[in-house]
Design a protein around this motif. Structure first.
Motif, short mmCIF file in Angstrom:
data_model
loop_
_atom_site.label_atom_id
_atom_site.label_comp_id
_atom_site.label_asym_id
_atom_site.label_seq_id
_atom_site.Cartn_x
_atom_site.Cartn_y
_atom_site.Cartn_z
N ASN A 34 0.78 -1.24 0.00
CA ASN A 34 0.00 0.00 0.00
C ASN A 34 0.82 1.29 0.00
OD1 ASN A 34 -2.98 -0.97 0.48
ND2 ASN A 34 -1.75 -2.17 1.91
N SER A 35 2.13 1.21 -0.03
CA SER A 35 2.94 2.42 -0.01
C SER A 35 2.90 3.14 -1.36
CB SER A 35 4.40 2.09 0.33
OG SER A 35 4.48 1.54 1.62
N LEU A 36 2.91 4.45 -1.30
CA LEU A 36 2.87 5.29 -2.50
C LEU A 36 4.22 5.97 -2.69
CD1 LEU A 36 -0.51 7.04 -1.73
CD2 LEU A 36 -0.14 5.49 -3.66
N THR A 37 4.78 5.88 -3.87
CA THR A 37 5.98 6.62 -4.19
C THR A 37 5.63 8.09 -4.37
OG1 THR A 37 6.94 4.69 -5.30
CG2 THR A 37 7.90 6.83 -5.81
N ILE A 38 6.41 8.97 -3.76
CA ILE A 38 6.18 10.41 -3.85
C ILE A 38 7.20 11.03 -4.79
CG2 ILE A 38 6.06 12.57 -2.57
CD1 ILE A 38 3.83 10.54 -1.95
N TYR A 39 6.73 11.88 -5.70
CA TYR A 39 7.58 12.55 -6.67
C TYR A 39 7.62 14.05 -6.36
CZ TYR A 39 6.89 8.17 -9.13
OH TYR A 39 6.83 6.83 -9.45
N GLY A 40 8.75 14.67 -6.65
CA GLY A 40 8.89 16.11 -6.41
C GLY A 40 10.23 16.61 -6.91
N ARG A 73 12.93 16.49 -11.52
CA ARG A 73 11.71 15.98 -10.91
C ARG A 73 11.83 14.47 -10.89
NH1 ARG A 73 7.92 19.98 -10.55
NH2 ARG A 73 8.17 21.78 -11.92
N GLY A 74 11.68 13.90 -9.72
CA GLY A 74 11.81 12.46 -9.62
C GLY A 74 11.32 11.96 -8.28
N GLU A 75 11.64 10.73 -7.97
CA GLU A 75 11.21 10.11 -6.74
C GLU A 75 11.95 10.70 -5.55
OE1 GLU A 75 11.56 5.78 -4.59
OE2 GLU A 75 11.61 5.88 -6.79
N ILE A 76 11.22 11.14 -4.54
CA ILE A 76 11.85 11.74 -3.37
C ILE A 76 11.52 11.02 -2.07
CG2 ILE A 76 12.00 14.04 -4.39
CD1 ILE A 76 9.56 14.87 -2.73
N GLY A 77 10.51 10.18 -2.05
CA GLY A 77 10.16 9.50 -0.81
C GLY A 77 9.02 8.54 -0.99
N VAL A 78 8.47 8.12 0.13
CA VAL A 78 7.38 7.16 0.13
C VAL A 78 6.42 7.51 1.26
CG1 VAL A 78 8.54 5.50 1.64
CG2 VAL A 78 6.85 4.67 0.01
N ALA A 79 5.13 7.23 1.07
CA ALA A 79 4.12 7.58 2.07
C ALA A 79 3.02 6.53 2.09
CB ALA A 79 3.53 8.96 1.75
N VAL A 80 2.27 6.53 3.19
CA VAL A 80 1.15 5.60 3.33
C VAL A 80 -0.08 6.39 3.76
CG1 VAL A 80 0.23 3.60 4.55
CG2 VAL A 80 2.66 3.69 3.97
N SER A 81 -1.16 6.25 3.02
CA SER A 81 -2.45 6.84 3.36
C SER A 81 -3.53 5.81 3.12
CB SER A 81 -2.73 8.09 2.51
OG SER A 81 -4.10 8.46 2.58
N THR A 82 -4.31 5.52 4.13
CA THR A 82 -5.36 4.51 3.96
C THR A 82 -6.46 4.99 3.03
OG1 THR A 82 -6.57 5.25 5.93
CG2 THR A 82 -4.89 3.58 6.25
N SER A 83 -6.70 6.31 2.99
CA SER A 83 -7.73 6.84 2.09
C SER A 83 -7.35 6.62 0.64
CB SER A 83 -7.95 8.33 2.36
OG SER A 83 -8.39 8.57 3.66
N VAL A 84 -6.09 6.90 0.30
CA VAL A 84 -5.63 6.72 -1.07
C VAL A 84 -5.52 5.23 -1.40
CG1 VAL A 84 -3.80 7.28 -2.73
CG2 VAL A 84 -4.39 8.91 -0.93
N ALA A 85 -5.15 4.43 -0.41
CA ALA A 85 -5.00 2.99 -0.63
C ALA A 85 -6.32 2.31 -0.99
CB ALA A 85 -4.39 2.34 0.60
N LEU A 86 -7.44 2.99 -0.75
CA LEU A 86 -8.74 2.40 -1.11
C LEU A 86 -8.90 2.28 -2.62
CD1 LEU A 86 -11.14 4.27 1.35
CD2 LEU A 86 -10.68 1.81 1.33
#
Length: 356
Positions: A208-214, A228-241
């Motif tokens: 469920n992790s989302l790659t973050i770009y910036g 502009r490229g991959e800078i991190g990773v995040a988890v949100s249950t709302s987006v994971a739906l």
């Protein structure tokens, strides 16, 4: 709460999904979510804010934390009580991680830092006092701005879909157990969680992790050449739906306040399911299916995979996904035109939480 025009329903073969209750135009804001956990890539720790992920340059570059000597917080986030609490919770562990020998410190620490932040989130969520990331209980103290935002509790994380532990490949189960032991070594005893529960949490992060770009800098001219490229990773249950499709009608990015926003890429009919793409839709269908099975444990049967292709249009200029087509100068977007073939990594929801 989700957008008033969205509904979560059970699907016939993919668990829960998000559906439009009315017709939605292209560019409609569907979700603005405060990630439960989010961490920068190792190479971005010295250049980006550890809270909102903004790129810091020149006079904006603050002195690293005096205790862990690594993380930076931008001026805006440094005024946030919640942001300071978030870093204070993890500072001792980061200090220990920075001083650890190669024997105990993984070569790439992003996955371990994500797990440690999640275990600290679990501990903080269980406290009697208000949690760090609760917009309702922390008015005026957050870094997430004044606009409406969805926030997660630890119970929401535990409710995310994941593979059953018994079905995990042996190499993944071993990697998860090793990371659980590493986290226990660096974190304080108050975060102590059974290895079995940590392995289950890692299985949820994996799917469920989302790659973050910036914006980020690149060597050899750190701070000068921006990409502009991959800078991190995040988890949100709302987006994971949101489920996957190789022909997506929605996309995500991180806003200036460190929140994940999801918008429609095209007009969406009432009753239509809203989907993201978990992999690069430029890839051949066979390769997409291979990545999805490996990372998310399902076989994709979307229309694009069934016909052996994929179809989507640039959210800026409307240009169809044709490699030889003229490309626009659109804003940062994972499914934008310009430089698409060069900028996109092979998998949008990275599977890097199991390395080392």
């Amino acid at each position: 709460a989700l957008h008033e025009a969205l509904a979560v329903r059970e699907t016939a073969d993919r668990g829960r999904g998000v559906f439009a209750k009315r017709e939605l135009p292209a560019g409609e804001l569907l979700i603005r979510a405060l990630p439960a956990v989010a961490v920068l890539n190792d190479e971005c720790i010295s250049t980006n804010c550890c809270i909102c992920f903004c790129l810091l340059q020149g006079a904006e570059l603050p002195v690293p934390c005096s205790r862990c000597n690594s993380y930076l917080i931008c001026k805006r986030c440094s005024l946030s009580k919640c942001a300071k609490m978030l870093h204070a919770d993890e500072c001792d562990a980061l200090q220990a991680l920075g001083r650890a020998s190669e024997e105990f410190r993984p070569a790439d620490t992003r996955s371990l830092r994500l797990l440690m932040r999640l275990l600290l989130f679990k501990w903080r969520d269980a406290q009697d006092e208000d949690t760090v990331q609760c917009p309702e209980s922390q008015p005026g103290h957050g870094w997430w701005g004044e606009a409406d935002v969805c926030a997660d509790g630890f119970d929401d994380i535990c409710g995310m879909a994941s593979a059953e532990l018994e079905s995990l490949p042996d190499h993944l189960a071993a990697a998860f157990m090793n990371m659980s032991q590493q986290a226990r070594y660096f974190l304080g005893p108050y975060t102590r969680t059974s290895h079995e529960q940590v392995v289950q949490l890692l299985a949820r992060l994996y799917c469920n992790s989302l790659t973050i770009y910036g914006l980020k800098t690149q060597p050899p001219k750190w701070g000068k050449d921006l990409v502009r490229g991959e800078i991190g990773v995040a988890v949100s249950t709302s987006v994971a739906l949101l489920n996957h499709s190789c022909e997506p009608n929605a996309d995500w990015e991180m806003d200036e306040n460190g929140c994940i926003v999801v918008r429609t890429m095209c007009s969406v009919r009432a009753g239509q399911e809203l989907c993201l793409t978990y992999v690069d839709p430029h890839l051949p269908s066979s390769r997409r299916r291979e990545l999805l099975q490996d990372a998310f444990f399902f076989t994709c049967n979307c229309a694009g995979c069934l016909v052996g292709g994929s179809a989507w249009s640039c959210s800026e200029c409307g240009q169809a996904n044709i490699a030889s087509a003229q490309r626009c100068e659109g804003k940062l977007n994972r499914l934008r035109c310009k430089g698409q073939q060069l900028q996109r990594p092979p998998c949008s929801r990275k599977r890097q939480h199991t390395s080392n």
